[in-house]
Scaffold this motif. Sequence first.
Motif, PDB file in Angstrom:
ATOM      1  N   UNK A  38     -36.460  24.434 -53.424  1.00  0.00           N
ATOM      2  CA  UNK A  38     -35.986  23.311 -52.589  1.00  0.00           C
ATOM      3  C   UNK A  38     -36.849  23.152 -51.346  1.00  0.00           C
ATOM      4  N   UNK A  39     -37.171  24.251 -50.724  1.00  0.00           N
ATOM      5  CA  UNK A  39     -38.020  24.175 -49.528  1.00  0.00           C
ATOM      6  C   UNK A  39     -39.384  23.593 -49.878  1.00  0.00           C
ATOM      7  N   UNK A  40     -39.941  24.038 -50.998  1.00  0.00           N
ATOM      8  CA  UNK A  40     -41.232  23.507 -51.438  1.00  0.00           C
ATOM      9  C   UNK A  40     -41.130  22.022 -51.747  1.00  0.00           C
ATOM     10  N   UNK A  41     -40.033  21.628 -52.392  1.00  0.00           N
ATOM     11  CA  UNK A  41     -39.833  20.210 -52.730  1.00  0.00           C
ATOM     12  C   UNK A  41     -39.724  19.373 -51.453  1.00  0.00           C
ATOM     13  N   UNK A  42     -38.991  19.863 -50.461  1.00  0.00           N
ATOM     14  CA  UNK A  42     -38.865  19.142 -49.194  1.00  0.00           C
ATOM     15  C   UNK A  42     -40.220  19.045 -48.487  1.00  0.00           C
ATOM     16  N   UNK A  44     -43.154  19.020 -49.926  1.00  0.00           N
ATOM     17  CA  UNK A  44     -43.958  18.048 -50.670  1.00  0.00           C
ATOM     18  C   UNK A  44     -43.525  16.625 -50.311  1.00  0.00           C
ATOM     19  N   UNK A  45     -42.225  16.390 -50.208  1.00  0.00           N
ATOM     20  CA  UNK A  45     -41.726  15.062 -49.824  1.00  0.00           C
ATOM     21  C   UNK A  45     -42.189  14.695 -48.421  1.00  0.00           C
ATOM     22  N   UNK A  46     -42.169  15.655 -47.533  1.00  0.00           N
ATOM     23  CA  UNK A  46     -42.642  15.405 -46.173  1.00  0.00           C
ATOM     24  C   UNK A  46     -44.116  15.026 -46.145  1.00  0.00           C
ATOM     25  N   UNK A  47     -44.908  15.740 -46.942  1.00  0.00           N
ATOM     26  CA  UNK A  47     -46.335  15.435 -47.019  1.00  0.00           C
ATOM     27  C   UNK A  47     -46.541  14.044 -47.623  1.00  0.00           C
ATOM     28  N   UNK A  48     -45.760  13.715 -48.669  1.00  0.00           N
ATOM     29  CA  UNK A  48     -45.877  12.401 -49.307  1.00  0.00           C
ATOM     30  C   UNK A  48     -45.514  11.294 -48.322  1.00  0.00           C
ATOM     31  N   UNK A  49     -44.467  11.478 -47.544  1.00  0.00           N
ATOM     32  CA  UNK A  49     -44.085  10.479 -46.530  1.00  0.00           C
ATOM     33  C   UNK A  49     -45.174  10.315 -45.477  1.00  0.00           C
ATOM     34  N   UNK A  50     -45.732  11.432 -45.050  1.00  0.00           N
ATOM     35  CA  UNK A  50     -46.805  11.363 -44.055  1.00  0.00           C
ATOM     36  C   UNK A  50     -48.007  10.613 -44.623  1.00  0.00           C
TER      37      UNK A  50
END
Length: 133
Positions: A38-42, A44-50
């Motif tokens: 979950x932490x890794x998924x979050x 990755x989502x943060x990087x994608x948003x950035x």
Amino acid sequence: MAKSKSKRIHVFKHFKKKKDKPETTREIQEKVPLKTVEELHQEVEGVALAMKDNIVKIRDREGKLEHLVEQGERLEAGAIQFSVMTKKAHRKMWLRAHRRSLILGGLLTFIVLVILITIIVIVLWKTGVILKD
């Protein structure tokens, strides 16, 4: 004397600094706790948003750059037109300032030429080069 040098060296051997060797990746991984999925998924989502935000910012900058290029071209055209107009105005003002002296110079030149031509004609007529009627 040779013995004292060796003793000094021997004494200072104990005080030599130990060089720190670089940590290996395995040692670094052991220090960092493992992350959950979950932490890794979050993350990755943060990087994608950035990255999405960066892409939007790049598009905005692209539009602003195009606008700046167009504005620069307009300013350059205006500067060229201004340069041409100032040259014309400079010539016009110079002619206004020097009009009298140019007219007087032209009249003087004309009078001198007329006098020279008459003197040449008179000299040629008196010498007989030009026939008398």
